[in-house]
Design a protein around this motif. Sequence first.
Motif, PDB file in Angstrom:
ATOM      1  N   ASP A 134      12.019  -1.666   4.693  1.00 38.01           N
ATOM      2  CA  ASP A 134      13.377  -1.178   5.545  1.00 38.01           C
ATOM      3  C   ASP A 134      13.958  -2.561   5.753  1.00 38.01           C
ATOM      4  N   GLN A 135      13.585  -3.532   5.155  1.00 33.38           N
ATOM      5  CA  GLN A 135      14.278  -4.834   5.483  1.00 33.38           C
ATOM      6  C   GLN A 135      15.725  -5.049   4.735  1.00 33.38           C
ATOM      7  N   PHE A 136      15.869  -4.523   3.609  1.00 32.35           N
ATOM      8  CA  PHE A 136      17.114  -4.720   2.685  1.00 32.35           C
ATOM      9  C   PHE A 136      17.879  -3.514   2.670  1.00 32.35           C
ATOM     10  N   GLY A 137      19.085  -3.481   2.625  1.00 31.75           N
ATOM     11  CA  GLY A 137      19.952  -2.301   2.320  1.00 31.75           C
ATOM     12  C   GLY A 137      21.456  -2.707   1.768  1.00 31.75           C
ATOM     13  N   ILE A 138      22.139  -1.886   1.355  1.00 31.52           N
ATOM     14  CA  ILE A 138      23.672  -2.123   1.069  1.00 31.52           C
ATOM     15  C   ILE A 138      24.297  -2.672   2.155  1.00 31.52           C
ATOM     16  N   GLY A 139      24.545  -3.773   2.263  1.00 26.88           N
ATOM     17  CA  GLY A 139      25.159  -4.632   3.200  1.00 26.88           C
ATOM     18  C   GLY A 139      24.504  -5.030   4.487  1.00 26.88           C
ATOM     19  N   TYR A 140      23.401  -5.128   4.385  1.00 24.33           N
ATOM     20  CA  TYR A 140      22.447  -5.436   5.473  1.00 24.33           C
ATOM     21  C   TYR A 140      20.947  -6.228   5.195  1.00 24.33           C
ATOM     22  N   THR A 141      20.591  -7.211   6.165  1.00 22.48           N
ATOM     23  CA  THR A 141      19.344  -7.708   5.878  1.00 22.48           C
ATOM     24  C   THR A 141      18.806  -7.884   7.222  1.00 22.48           C
ATOM     25  N   LEU A 142      17.618  -7.292   7.522  1.00 20.59           N
ATOM     26  CA  LEU A 142      16.791  -7.531   8.835  1.00 20.59           C
ATOM     27  C   LEU A 142      16.162  -8.865   8.683  1.00 20.59           C
ATOM     28  N   GLN A 143      15.719  -9.336  10.006  1.00 18.87           N
ATOM     29  CA  GLN A 143      14.859 -10.493   9.951  1.00 18.87           C
ATOM     30  C   GLN A 143      13.393 -10.341   9.270  1.00 18.87           C
ATOM     31  N   ALA A 144      13.252  -9.128   9.303  1.00 18.51           N
ATOM     32  CA  ALA A 144      11.763  -8.722   8.726  1.00 18.51           C
ATOM     33  C   ALA A 144      11.568  -7.223   8.919  1.00 18.51           C
ATOM     34  N   PRO A 145      10.766  -6.682   7.993  1.00 17.74           N
ATOM     35  CA  PRO A 145      10.740  -5.360   7.820  1.00 17.74           C
ATOM     36  C   PRO A 145      10.003  -4.800   8.994  1.00 17.74           C
ATOM     37  N   ARG A 146      10.558  -3.644   9.285  1.00 14.34           N
ATOM     38  CA  ARG A 146       9.977  -2.815  10.510  1.00 14.34           C
ATOM     39  C   ARG A 146       8.799  -1.778  10.020  1.00 14.34           C
ATOM     40  N   LYS A 147       9.501  -1.092   8.585  1.00 15.19           N
ATOM     41  CA  LYS A 147       8.503  -0.330   8.276  1.00 15.19           C
ATOM     42  C   LYS A 147       8.324  -0.676   6.728  1.00 15.19           C
ATOM     43  N   THR A 148       6.716  -0.789   6.445  1.00 16.97           N
ATOM     44  CA  THR A 148       6.268  -1.315   5.101  1.00 16.97           C
ATOM     45  C   THR A 148       5.761   0.028   4.224  1.00 16.97           C
ATOM     46  N   TYR A 149       6.679   0.812   3.912  1.00 19.63           N
ATOM     47  CA  TYR A 149       6.294   2.102   3.319  1.00 19.63           C
ATOM     48  C   TYR A 149       5.466   1.946   1.933  1.00 19.63           C
ATOM     49  N   LEU A 150       5.727   1.064   1.102  1.00 17.89           N
ATOM     50  CA  LEU A 150       4.876   0.747  -0.030  1.00 17.89           C
ATOM     51  C   LEU A 150       3.771   0.472   0.158  1.00 17.89           C
ATOM     52  N   VAL A 151       3.550  -0.702   0.832  1.00 21.04           N
ATOM     53  CA  VAL A 151       2.315  -1.450   1.353  1.00 21.04           C
ATOM     54  C   VAL A 151       1.562  -0.406   2.034  1.00 21.04           C
ATOM     55  N   ASP A 152       2.109   0.475   2.993  1.00 21.65           N
ATOM     56  CA  ASP A 152       1.125   1.405   3.650  1.00 21.65           C
ATOM     57  C   ASP A 152       0.640   2.387   2.626  1.00 21.65           C
ATOM     58  N   ALA A 153       1.439   2.731   1.719  1.00 26.10           N
ATOM     59  CA  ALA A 153       0.802   3.744   0.837  1.00 26.10           C
ATOM     60  C   ALA A 153      -0.264   3.291  -0.035  1.00 26.10           C
ATOM     61  N   LEU A 154       0.191   2.239  -0.637  1.00 26.89           N
ATOM     62  CA  LEU A 154      -1.050   1.474  -1.326  1.00 26.89           C
ATOM     63  C   LEU A 154      -2.377   1.174  -0.680  1.00 26.89           C
ATOM     64  N   THR A 155      -2.279   0.789   0.640  1.00 23.93           N
ATOM     65  CA  THR A 155      -3.191   0.533   1.416  1.00 23.93           C
ATOM     66  C   THR A 155      -4.126   1.818   1.583  1.00 23.93           C
ATOM     67  N   ALA A 156      -3.440   2.986   1.981  1.00 20.29           N
ATOM     68  CA  ALA A 156      -4.186   4.008   1.934  1.00 20.29           C
ATOM     69  C   ALA A 156      -4.766   4.592   0.770  1.00 20.29           C
ATOM     70  N   ILE A 157      -4.306   4.496  -0.096  1.00 23.34           N
ATOM     71  CA  ILE A 157      -4.716   5.303  -1.518  1.00 23.34           C
ATOM     72  C   ILE A 157      -5.991   4.451  -1.946  1.00 23.34           C
ATOM     73  N   THR A 158      -5.972   3.178  -1.675  1.00 24.11           N
ATOM     74  CA  THR A 158      -7.025   2.209  -2.192  1.00 24.11           C
ATOM     75  C   THR A 158      -8.221   2.320  -1.126  1.00 24.11           C
ATOM     76  N   ARG A 159      -7.961   3.023   0.035  1.00 24.10           N
ATOM     77  CA  ARG A 159      -9.009   3.265   0.969  1.00 24.10           C
ATOM     78  C   ARG A 159      -9.315   4.494   0.909  1.00 24.10           C
ATOM     79  N   ASN A 160      -8.881   5.402   0.175  1.00 18.33           N
ATOM     80  CA  ASN A 160      -9.111   6.744   0.019  1.00 18.33           C
ATOM     81  C   ASN A 160      -8.779   7.884   1.339  1.00 18.33           C
ATOM     82  N   GLN A 161      -7.594   7.090   1.760  1.00 17.73           N
ATOM     83  CA  GLN A 161      -7.098   7.779   3.004  1.00 17.73           C
ATOM     84  C   GLN A 161      -5.857   8.341   2.827  1.00 17.73           C
TER      85      GLN A 161
END
Length: 632
Positions: A134-161
């Motif tokens: 959620d760091q970048f969008g049309i017209g805005y940039t946060l200092q850092a992401p608050r939600k890391t959706y893709l990393v969270d999804a890949l972490t879960a699937i590689t851990r069979n969670q």
Amino acid sequence: MINPAERKVGQLFPAISGKSIDGRTFELTSAKSYKATVIALTSTSCPVCKKYVARLAEIEKAFSKKGVQFCFLNTLPSDELEDIRSDIQTHGLKGPYIHDKADRFNRDFDIRTTAEVFVFDSARTLVYRGAVDDQFGIGYTLQAPRKTYLVDALTAITRNQPIKITATTAPGCDIYLPAKKPVATSVTYHNRISRIVQNHCVDCHREEGLAPFSLETADDIDAHAGMIKTVVKNGTMPPWFTREKDRNKWANDRRLSVSEKSDLLDWIDSDRKMGQVSDAPVKKTFPSKWNIGEPDQVFQLPRKNKIQANGFIPYKYTQIETNFKTDRWIRSVEIRPTDPGVVHHVLVFIRQPNRRLEGDGADGFFAAYVPGNSFQEFPDGFAKKIPAGSKLVVQLHYTPNGRSTTDQTKIGLCFYEGTPKHILRVKGIANRRISIPRNAPNHPEKATFRVGKPVKVLAFMPHMHVRGKSFRYEVESRSEGRETILDVPNYDFNWQLVYRLAEPIEVDRGSTVHVTGWFDNSSNNPANPDPNQVVRWGDQTYEEMMLGYVEYYDPNEKVTAKSKRESSRLGTQPRTNNLSQSVATRAFRRYDKDGDGKVTREELGRPQIFETLNQDGNDYLTLEEVLKGAGR
């Protein structure tokens, strides 16, 4: 909330395949050999994708070691192969990169935006679809992401969670979704659409223009039809945010007319006939150098500013010596970044000798730059004044666009010969005591100014930061009561627009100018850095301002070559900066907490003042710099 089933999450996807630009074949059936397969959409022209490509490269590097394969998919046919190859090399993308000019993936995947990512398990089942984070969008940039959706999804699937969030909306440029039945229209590209786009869009959307992609051809419009449709319908393009009923009030109103808007949207939803080439307009040309003509004098930042590829950059401040021995009248001014792709806006202030200048710009400004508004040419008989010995103080807001670069902005001035009839000035009406509560969705803040002499107002420029929601100017007089002069119901921080009146407004002595800004400090504002913080005044974008600029002149002022010292205070006396050398020295020693003869950013704690005084670009101030900045 997004219903995952409506986005095909949990479904088996077709065994689609494609050839990458380097000749490799990607087949989705290869998913069976991996724990997960990521198909990440990207583009070299979408501004959000340009910011995310580095993040995707980081994620690919981290998870390719954990049994995840990556494929990069570009569905915009107008993106250039040279730019694609540059992205691959610059960011080190390893997976196959498919340029889908035939639109096959769009149809099969029901793609919504250029920045979506799709994650499949080993059975070709879609298990996550949506944003990278959620760091970048049309017209805005946060200092850092608050939600890391893709990393969270890949972490879960590689851990069979189980994956907790399986579908989100994705930022990026909207992909065109064809209408079920094409609209019937007699409008063609050559007889109508080319003129609409030429009159309202190509000032920025052209080769070497300020916008991220060109709209100079029908192919360009085809490639970006989805985003064009979205921004034209919601009114964010062309950028203009006043009330609809005030159309005839503004000299520089950028909006499409009702018929232009209807014809453009109908043509996009039609079969997009080209029409006769003989109906095409004369191609619009643009100055290759300065819009104001060759300047009489050009000033440039004394050093290049290094701009990182991604992340947040605090405002930068630089002082430039004019070395003017006499007062100079200015009839036009232009600000030209050397890399406009990373410059959000620039404000230039005049610091007069022995005068204190507020570092936040609340006292008014000399010149401004925003995309689409880079120069000002004043009417005949009008000029702005730079007093002898003044310095230019330059405030720069940079927004990284995915590539490391540098900028060394230039400022061009054309001098007024002789003495003008009127002096143009800008007054800032500010409330530095704003306090925006936590999680407040529509919080108002106000400021007022009592006019000390009759003036004529020419233009307004409201200024807030990313929580800014709407803005209003009102004038209250004894004879006319209280009247709304400018109402901006949908303020957009990305466009620091000047609203220039078609006819000046006379404001009598004793009248009061009221400015009101409304702020959205809630979690519903995607650009909000932190809704759980009380927000106060500050010049950085994670802080806030409530500031209404007013451009005006005094019709009764007798202008001479030796006019009195400049002031933005509508008749009140300017504040002076009579800092003695001993006072400046004592202040320096107070902030030099460790006694090493240097004051760091952290020791000073006031970034705008630090950047204003810091002339050599290092990470500390010396006493010599402070004394020089104090005008001694």
